[in-house]
Enzyme design. Structure first.
Site, PDB file in Angstrom:
ATOM      1  N   THR A  39      -5.451  -3.645   2.642  1.00 30.65           N
ATOM      2  CA  THR A  39      -4.923  -2.312   2.357  1.00 30.65           C
ATOM      3  C   THR A  39      -5.936  -1.505   1.554  1.00 30.65           C
ATOM      4  O   THR A  39      -6.701  -2.057   0.754  1.00 30.65           O
ATOM      5  CB  THR A  39      -3.614  -2.372   1.538  1.00 30.65           C
ATOM      6  OG1 THR A  39      -3.921  -2.802   0.199  1.00 30.65           O
ATOM      7  CG2 THR A  39      -2.614  -3.306   2.162  1.00 30.65           C
ATOM      8  N   GLU A  40      -5.911  -0.187   1.789  1.00 31.33           N
ATOM      9  CA  GLU A  40      -6.821   0.703   1.072  1.00 31.33           C
ATOM     10  C   GLU A  40      -6.553   0.691  -0.428  1.00 31.33           C
ATOM     11  O   GLU A  40      -7.449   0.949  -1.237  1.00 31.33           O
ATOM     12  CB  GLU A  40      -6.679   2.129   1.608  1.00 31.33           C
ATOM     13  CG  GLU A  40      -7.092   2.275   3.065  1.00 31.33           C
ATOM     14  CD  GLU A  40      -6.610   3.585   3.659  1.00 31.33           C
ATOM     15  OE1 GLU A  40      -6.572   4.579   2.915  1.00 31.33           O
ATOM     16  OE2 GLU A  40      -6.285   3.613   4.860  1.00 31.33           O
ATOM     17  N   SER A  41      -5.307   0.418  -0.788  1.00 33.88           N
ATOM     18  CA  SER A  41      -4.939   0.431  -2.202  1.00 33.88           C
ATOM     19  C   SER A  41      -5.430  -0.801  -2.956  1.00 33.88           C
ATOM     20  O   SER A  41      -5.303  -0.864  -4.175  1.00 33.88           O
ATOM     21  CB  SER A  41      -3.414   0.566  -2.352  1.00 33.88           C
ATOM     22  OG  SER A  41      -2.744  -0.412  -1.574  1.00 33.88           O
ATOM     23  N   GLY A  42      -6.010  -1.785  -2.243  1.00 29.58           N
ATOM     24  CA  GLY A  42      -6.632  -2.910  -2.916  1.00 29.58           C
ATOM     25  C   GLY A  42      -5.914  -4.229  -2.813  1.00 29.58           C
ATOM     26  O   GLY A  42      -5.662  -4.888  -3.825  1.00 29.58           O
ATOM     27  N   GLN A  78      -9.590  -0.026  -5.895  1.00 27.07           N
ATOM     28  CA  GLN A  78      -9.624   0.751  -4.650  1.00 27.07           C
ATOM     29  C   GLN A  78     -11.043   1.042  -4.204  1.00 27.07           C
ATOM     30  O   GLN A  78     -11.327   1.101  -3.003  1.00 27.07           O
ATOM     31  CB  GLN A  78      -8.845   2.057  -4.818  1.00 27.07           C
ATOM     32  CG  GLN A  78      -8.625   2.796  -3.501  1.00 27.07           C
ATOM     33  CD  GLN A  78      -7.718   3.989  -3.667  1.00 27.07           C
ATOM     34  OE1 GLN A  78      -7.747   4.659  -4.685  1.00 27.07           O
ATOM     35  NE2 GLN A  78      -6.909   4.267  -2.666  1.00 27.07           N
TER      36      GLN A  78
END
Length: 210
Positions: A39-42, A78
């Site tokens: 996920t882009e959020s980490g 991120q």
């Protein structure tokens, strides 16, 4: 569409799922398939969408939907997540789109309209960084216009990046300007050609009624 895309993701692949329809691919992955969702959020090793008591507001996907975590999940900044995307560490990304061209160009961040709300997110990074780009979209818009086009008329996200397109009427492979119909749903290749106004490659048997 989500089930079809999940079926085609190789076992053990590292995959990012874009906002909207692509996030539902997580719900169709076979257990123990070895696919690692990023996920882009980490987060690495994201699971399916969370329900009921599983919901943790700190665990979300790119669309801010609560998700589960799989064993050995890991978390990071991120900025590190975007570095993974840009540096070619992802095998597949699945994105939504406003338009895809026969040359594999992708337009998915803005319609260019005066009242359009741009939504770039990480799509540009994913489109150029992932080894394979899958797109999920309806084949026709609300106005009846085809979203699979010869040339995109919306602002581009990236050029020559899309490998496969999953739609409600057919699945298409795109390679060097050639569009091949992999499978159809209740429509023939000839009918598809007439409706989208493009020349399509496909099994000759599929050009008759299905």
């Amino acid at each position: 569409m989500a089930a079809l895309a999940a079926r085609d993701i190789p076992p053990g692949a590292y995959v990012n799922l874009g906002i909207g329809q692509p996030t539902t691919v997580a719900d169709h992955l076979v257990e123990d398939c070895g696919v690692v969702l990023h996920t882009e959020s980490g987060m690495l090793n994201m699971g399916r969408a969370a329900i009921a008591d599983e919901i943790d507001p700190d665990l979300i996907n790119a669309g801010k939907i609560p998700v589960t975590e799989l064993p050995e999940a890991s978390y990071f900044h991120q900025a590190d997540s975007f570095a993974m995307m840009r540096d070619g560490h992802l095998d597949v990304c699945v994105l939504g789109a406003f338009q895809v061209s026969t040359g594999g160009d992708l337009a998915n961040w803005s319609t260019g309209g005066a009242d359009a709300i741009p939504a770039g997110g990480g799509a540009m990074d994913l489109a150029i960084g992932a080894k394979q780009v899958f797109v999920m979209m309806t084949l026709f818009g609300k106005d009846g216009a085809a979203k699979l086009v010869r040339h995109c008329t919306y602002p581009l996200t990236a050029v020559s990046c899309v490998d496969r397109v999953y739609t409600d009427l057919a699945v298409f492979d795109i390679c060097l300007g050639d569009v091949t119909v992999r499978e159809t749903f209740g429509i023939t290749v000839d009918e598809l050609e007439q409706r989208v106004g493009l020349t399509l490659s496909g099994n000759q048997a599929d050009r008759g009624a299905l």
